[in-house]
Design a protein around this motif. Structure first.
Motif, mmCIF file in Angstrom:
data_model
loop_
_atom_site.group_PDB
_atom_site.id
_atom_site.type_symbol
_atom_site.label_atom_id
_atom_site.label_comp_id
_atom_site.label_asym_id
_atom_site.label_seq_id
_atom_site.Cartn_x
_atom_site.Cartn_y
_atom_site.Cartn_z
ATOM 1 N N ILE A 193 0.835 -1.201 0.000
ATOM 2 C CA ILE A 193 0.000 0.000 0.000
ATOM 3 C C ILE A 193 0.871 1.252 0.000
ATOM 4 N N ARG A 194 1.937 1.227 0.811
ATOM 5 C CA ARG A 194 2.768 2.431 0.903
ATOM 6 C C ARG A 194 3.520 2.698 -0.392
ATOM 7 N N GLU A 195 3.879 1.632 -1.110
ATOM 8 C CA GLU A 195 4.537 1.848 -2.399
ATOM 9 C C GLU A 195 3.583 2.509 -3.379
ATOM 10 N N GLU A 196 2.322 2.057 -3.373
ATOM 11 C CA GLU A 196 1.326 2.676 -4.256
ATOM 12 C C GLU A 196 1.080 4.123 -3.841
ATOM 13 N N LEU A 197 1.144 4.336 -2.536
ATOM 14 C CA LEU A 197 0.842 5.658 -1.981
ATOM 15 C C LEU A 197 1.841 6.719 -2.427
ATOM 16 N N GLU A 198 3.035 6.268 -2.817
ATOM 17 C CA GLU A 198 4.056 7.211 -3.285
ATOM 18 C C GLU A 198 3.528 8.057 -4.436
ATOM 19 N N PHE A 199 2.623 7.462 -5.235
ATOM 20 C CA PHE A 199 2.128 8.178 -6.409
ATOM 21 C C PHE A 199 0.846 8.946 -6.108
ATOM 22 N N ALA A 200 0.321 8.784 -4.909
ATOM 23 C CA ALA A 200 -0.945 9.432 -4.583
ATOM 24 C C ALA A 200 -0.701 10.862 -4.112
ATOM 25 N N ASP A 201 -1.707 11.663 -4.256
ATOM 26 C CA ASP A 201 -1.604 13.066 -3.854
ATOM 27 C C ASP A 201 -2.131 13.200 -2.427
ATOM 28 N N VAL A 202 -1.224 13.011 -1.463
ATOM 29 C CA VAL A 202 -1.622 13.038 -0.064
ATOM 30 C C VAL A 202 -1.582 14.490 0.427
ATOM 31 N N PRO A 203 -2.601 14.937 1.156
ATOM 32 C CA PRO A 203 -2.542 16.296 1.713
ATOM 33 C C PRO A 203 -1.294 16.466 2.578
ATOM 34 N N ARG A 204 -0.737 17.663 2.552
ATOM 35 C CA ARG A 204 0.564 17.871 3.168
ATOM 36 C C ARG A 204 0.575 17.525 4.654
ATOM 37 N N ALA A 205 -0.519 17.856 5.338
ATOM 38 C CA ALA A 205 -0.555 17.623 6.790
ATOM 39 C C ALA A 205 -0.563 16.135 7.111
ATOM 40 N N LEU A 206 -0.939 15.301 6.130
ATOM 41 C CA LEU A 206 -1.045 13.865 6.394
ATOM 42 C C LEU A 206 0.128 13.070 5.843
ATOM 43 N N GLN A 207 1.074 13.741 5.192
ATOM 44 C CA GLN A 207 2.177 13.008 4.584
ATOM 45 C C GLN A 207 3.026 12.322 5.638
ATOM 46 N N GLY A 208 3.552 11.150 5.292
ATOM 47 C CA GLY A 208 4.439 10.427 6.192
ATOM 48 C C GLY A 208 3.687 9.672 7.264
ATOM 49 N N ALA A 209 4.107 9.866 8.515
ATOM 50 C CA ALA A 209 3.583 9.065 9.625
ATOM 51 C C ALA A 209 2.055 9.114 9.759
ATOM 52 N N PRO A 210 1.398 10.275 9.702
ATOM 53 C CA PRO A 210 -0.058 10.271 9.914
ATOM 54 C C PRO A 210 -0.787 9.365 8.932
ATOM 55 N N MET A 211 -0.402 9.455 7.658
ATOM 56 C CA MET A 211 -1.055 8.640 6.626
ATOM 57 C C MET A 211 -0.816 7.157 6.899
ATOM 58 N N THR A 212 0.419 6.829 7.288
ATOM 59 C CA THR A 212 0.753 5.435 7.568
ATOM 60 C C THR A 212 -0.091 4.899 8.726
ATOM 61 N N LEU A 213 -0.254 5.699 9.764
ATOM 62 C CA LEU A 213 -1.041 5.254 10.911
ATOM 63 C C LEU A 213 -2.505 5.069 10.523
#
Lengths: 192, 283
Positions: free
Chosen positions: A153-173
């Motif tokens: 999932i995280r590899e696919e997520l690299e290409f997704a447009d994640v909101p800045r506040a959620l990038q990295g640890a928050p999104m993973t959690l």
């Protein structure tokens, strides 16, 4: 039959990571790339299976006959630490690139509470040696499964447009939480 | 009695595993290149990552293998490159010293405040809400860069802007990564001309936000005698660091004094600290 149930229970229904929330540290730390995640899962599975067998032997042949169950925690930690050392040496010899990519997380398997928890569950539930072996194997497979799913999932997520506040640890959690929710769907499958 | 058994059990188990591991370590021993250890002793061991590999030990292995250039250690600079060359018996190459440059001069005096920020005192979180200054490209002034610097090479001045100390900066680039607005850039020591502004607003708006903003007038572009040395991109003068002449020919006519030659203050930490002390004590 009982053995298969124990294996499936440890691997899927009562997945150590996604149902008991054990071993979250490597689950989040080593799930960035799929190939590293698979190798980490294999290393942990190896340690888990061996730890399940050795701790069963120590528990049932030494600790219980001599009335020393209070030494359980300490001895289990010694077993796990020694096994991890062994795995570390082995990987360093066999595959230096893997050794480097796992980095600090390899010696940190010692403090992976999933393994320790597994050993404690095993003695708590009074499994036989064979049951313990499959419990350890199942736990390891479950851990690998969780790690691989997360890494995918995280590899696919690299290409997704994640909101800045959620990038990295928050999104993973958030994703970890959703994976755990999805695994709750297995809860009615069997009860061991 | 139980105490003795407990001690014996623990001791016995410990001994058993110790012997097992000792045998395993003999059997599974990995021969390491002795040069790696030598290189490690020379490296500064700051693990800053400026060379592009994670950590000094990886650098040492890569260097011995030949994957990494001998002058790639940014933290060590020329001195370490020479020592490494001597230790490995190869020719030393010149090492380019990199320095951090803060490309914003809009401190508290030059800019307008349009809000009061009461959140977490880090630039990273202030950037999410926009910070205090009306210019949305400016330095947020909450010193994430100073915190990120492991070498004590940065400090905030009394105008709310970070200062880089020439004598302490090793060029690892940690501050450039820490800055959420990408105001800090890493440049070679020989670069002298910089546009100290990142504002992409149109001239009048930029001017309203800050006294020293780039208003996109294009005078520096016209004055530059090398084609493409400076270009206008989104109302902002952008220097082409490979071709722009390093003299004051382009900087003289700038109306807001945001493009400057040799302005990077070669601050020495002791001098800065003693000045700050004087200001604090009022003498």
């Amino acid at each position: 039959m009982n053995i298969i149930l124990i294996f499936l229970s440890a691997a899927i229904v009562n997945n150590l990571v996604l149902a008991y929330f054990l071993g979250i540290c490597p689950f989040l730390g080593v799930s960035k790339r799929l190939d590293t995640a698979v190798n980490m899962g294999l290393a942990t599975t190896f340690v888990m299976t061996l730890a399940a067998v050795i701790t069963w032997l120590i528990n049932n042949l030494i600790l219980i006959p001599y009335d020393l169950p209070f030494l359980m925690n300490v001895t289990f930690i010694i077993v796990i630490a020694s096994l991890v050392q062994l795995v570390e040496m082995f990987i360093k010899k066999m595959s230096p690139p893997l050794y480097r990519s796992l980095g600090m997380f390899l010696p940190l398997i010692v403090t992976n509470c999933a393994i320790f928890g597994l050993a404690l569950f095993e003695s708590l539930r009074g499994y036989s040696l064979l049951e313990g072996l499959f419990f350890g194997l199942g736990g390891g497979v479950g851990f690998t499964l969780a790690l691989v799913l997360m890494a995918g999932i995280r590899e696919e997520l690299e290409f997704a447009d994640v909101p800045r506040a959620l990038q990295g640890a928050p999104m993973t959690l958030l994703i970890a939480g959703m994976l755990a929710l999805a695994f709750m769907g297995f809860a009615g499958l069997l009860s061991v | 009695m139980i105490l003795i058994i407990a001690v014996l059990t623990m001791g016995g188990l410990g001994l058993f595993f110790a012997i097992g591991l000792a045998i395993a370590s003999k059997k599974l021993k990995v021969k390491e290149d002795p040069r790696v250890k030598k290189v490690m002793e020379i490296l500064p061991m700051t693990n800053c990552g400026a060379c592009g590999v994670p950590g000094c030990s990886t650098f040492a292995v890569g260097l011995v293998k030949g994957d990494i250039a001998i002058n790639a250690c940014v933290a060590g600079g020329q001195e370490v490159a020479d020592l490494l060359a001597k230790a490995l018996g190869i020719d030393s190459a010149t090492s380019v010293r990199m320095l951090a440059v803060v490309l914003c001069r809009g401190g508290d005096k030059e800019t307008r405040k349009f809000a009061t920020y009461r959140g977490d005192k880090t630039c990273a979180s202030a950037d999410l809400t926009g910070g205090e200054k009306s210019c949305s490209y400016s330095c947020l002034g909450l010193s994430d860069c100073v915190v990120s610097c492991e070498f004590g090479a940065m400090e905030m001045n009394d105008n709310g802007l970070p200062v880089v100390f020439y004598d302490k900066c090793i060029g690892c680039g940690a501050c450039a990564k820490a800055c959420p607005r990408d105001i800090i850039e890493m440049h070679s020591e020989s670069m002298k001309v910089f546009v100290y502004c990142k504002n992409k607003d149109k001239g009048p708006i930029a001017k309203k936000h800050c006294d020293v903003a780039c208003i996109g007038c294009g005078l520096c572009v016209k004055d530059c005698n090398v084609e493409g040395g400076i270009v206008m991109k989104n109302n902002l003068a952008v220097i082409n660091y490979e071709s722009c002449p390093q003299d004051d020919s382009t900087t003289k006519r700038c109306p807001t004094k945001c493009i400057l030659f040799d302005e990077e203050p070669k601050q020495i930490k002791e001098v800065f600290s003693s000045k700050a002390m004087k200001v604090a004590s009022g003498s």
